[in-house]
Design an enzyme around this catalytic site. Sequence first.
Site, PDB file in Angstrom:
ATOM      1  N   HIS A 191      13.618 -34.070  -5.739  1.00 44.50           N
ATOM      2  CA  HIS A 191      13.696 -34.689  -4.583  1.00 44.50           C
ATOM      3  C   HIS A 191      14.066 -36.111  -4.837  1.00 44.50           C
ATOM      4  CE1 HIS A 191       9.398 -34.813  -4.910  1.00 44.50           C
ATOM      5  NE2 HIS A 191       9.734 -36.111  -4.389  1.00 44.50           N
ATOM      6  N   ASP A 215      10.333 -48.169  -1.955  1.00 42.73           N
ATOM      7  CA  ASP A 215      11.060 -46.709  -1.894  1.00 42.73           C
ATOM      8  C   ASP A 215      11.335 -46.726  -0.360  1.00 42.73           C
ATOM      9  OD1 ASP A 215      10.626 -46.313  -4.662  1.00 42.73           O
ATOM     10  OD2 ASP A 215       9.239 -44.678  -4.433  1.00 42.73           O
ATOM     11  N   ASP A 255      10.898 -43.693   0.922  1.00 39.28           N
ATOM     12  CA  ASP A 255      10.218 -42.647   1.779  1.00 39.28           C
ATOM     13  C   ASP A 255       8.625 -43.397   2.172  1.00 39.28           C
ATOM     14  OD1 ASP A 255       9.053 -42.823  -0.893  1.00 39.28           O
ATOM     15  OD2 ASP A 255       8.540 -40.934  -1.144  1.00 39.28           O
ATOM     16  N   ASP A 315      -1.812 -45.601  -9.275  1.00 41.30           N
ATOM     17  CA  ASP A 315      -1.619 -44.161  -8.796  1.00 41.30           C
ATOM     18  C   ASP A 315      -2.972 -43.323  -9.245  1.00 41.30           C
ATOM     19  OD1 ASP A 315      -0.721 -41.603  -8.896  1.00 41.30           O
ATOM     20  OD2 ASP A 315       1.497 -42.319  -8.621  1.00 41.30           O
ATOM     21  N   ASP A 375      11.543 -43.044 -13.853  1.00 40.58           N
ATOM     22  CA  ASP A 375      11.786 -44.384 -14.048  1.00 40.58           C
ATOM     23  C   ASP A 375      10.434 -45.126 -14.021  1.00 40.58           C
ATOM     24  OD1 ASP A 375      12.297 -43.638 -11.186  1.00 40.58           O
ATOM     25  OD2 ASP A 375      12.583 -45.659 -10.830  1.00 40.58           O
ATOM     26  N   GLN A 376       9.460 -44.338 -12.949  1.00 43.37           N
ATOM     27  CA  GLN A 376       8.018 -44.768 -12.955  1.00 43.37           C
ATOM     28  C   GLN A 376       7.239 -44.683 -14.330  1.00 43.37           C
ATOM     29  OE1 GLN A 376       5.454 -43.755  -9.319  1.00 43.37           O
ATOM     30  NE2 GLN A 376       4.814 -42.476 -10.897  1.00 43.37           N
ATOM     31  N   HIS A 392       3.063 -44.558   2.271  1.00 44.91           N
ATOM     32  CA  HIS A 392       3.973 -44.077   1.143  1.00 44.91           C
ATOM     33  C   HIS A 392       4.107 -42.560   1.042  1.00 44.91           C
ATOM     34  CE1 HIS A 392       5.699 -44.079  -3.233  1.00 44.91           C
ATOM     35  NE2 HIS A 392       6.690 -43.619  -2.361  1.00 44.91           N
ATOM     36  N   LYS A 440       7.528 -35.563   3.442  1.00 40.55           N
ATOM     37  CA  LYS A 440       8.067 -36.864   4.040  1.00 40.55           C
ATOM     38  C   LYS A 440       7.717 -36.920   5.560  1.00 40.55           C
ATOM     39  CE  LYS A 440       9.848 -37.449  -0.327  1.00 40.55           C
ATOM     40  NZ  LYS A 440       9.096 -38.400  -0.952  1.00 40.55           N
TER      41      LYS A 440
END
Length: 305
Positions: free
Chosen positions: A75, A100, A102, A127, A186-187, A242, A248
């Site tokens: 996604h 972001d 979302d 995280d 990319d995280q 988030h 979502k």
Amino acid sequence: MNIVFSADNNYAAYLCIAAKSVEISNSKNKICFYVLDNGISEENKAIIAANLCNKISFIPVNPNDFLDFPLTISHISITTYARLKISEYITDCDKVLYLDIDLLVKNDLEALWNTKLDNNWIGACIDLFVDENRADYKQKIGLTEQEHYFNAGVLLINLKQWRQVDVFQMACAWVKQYNDVMEYQDQDILNGLFKGQVSYLNSRFNFMPFHGHFLKNKMQSRQQDSEYLSNICIAMPIVICHYCGTDKAWHSHCTHLNASLCMKLLNTLSNVPPEWQNKFSPVSLIQKFKRFRQDLRNKLKYHIY
């Protein structure tokens, strides 16, 4: 306050909602919006700009620059990698807040914006899902168990530091080394590149579903570091919700904190085309009640609000 998003045309409607949530929650602040634009139509740009009170600049990005980067999450599109060149795209300021698409902002961002980064490259929130559950994964991508893994959905970026090096080329080199094991795109790259150079923020600035799970189940951290524990001991009220993962806020079944705000914001927009409306799942009366009950329970029983 400089706010950056990254989006393609498929996410234009959600971009507008996220930006609107920033404006409504930060009406006393002048905001400059920047969008790393991977093909948003002129019609959609006009609709977004017309629904915002603050200036918004669309900066075209070339998706071909990122073709060598892996897509491991269904996604998330290749647009996510555009932030690796953010210091090249945005040259008129030294600090930006990257958000972001979302997520929804529900309180003032000023405390986040005024966070001192000193010589650190970014400010970010830990995280919990990866840091508490996947120490083995951190080691796969070059982090030790003691080094903290951050979520890249909310990043306070020190562009002055980024301009001292070529972050994009550093990212390309990192991917060559870890391409076979990286899962979070990319995280992972940002965690690998900036380890030891992060100002960790309280998780109220990036409240994710696992944070709610962690608090509700009174889970105990494996870490003993006092700064770490301070950052995951979430100060209320939540500033940014988030909706990472597959559920979502624009999905009717989503019950993560304040998901109902998404449709409320949609209803404040003008000249919304039918194709935008179709991107938001209709929320039944029963589901509205479930969301209300869940938010009330979060506040009264778990003191999450």
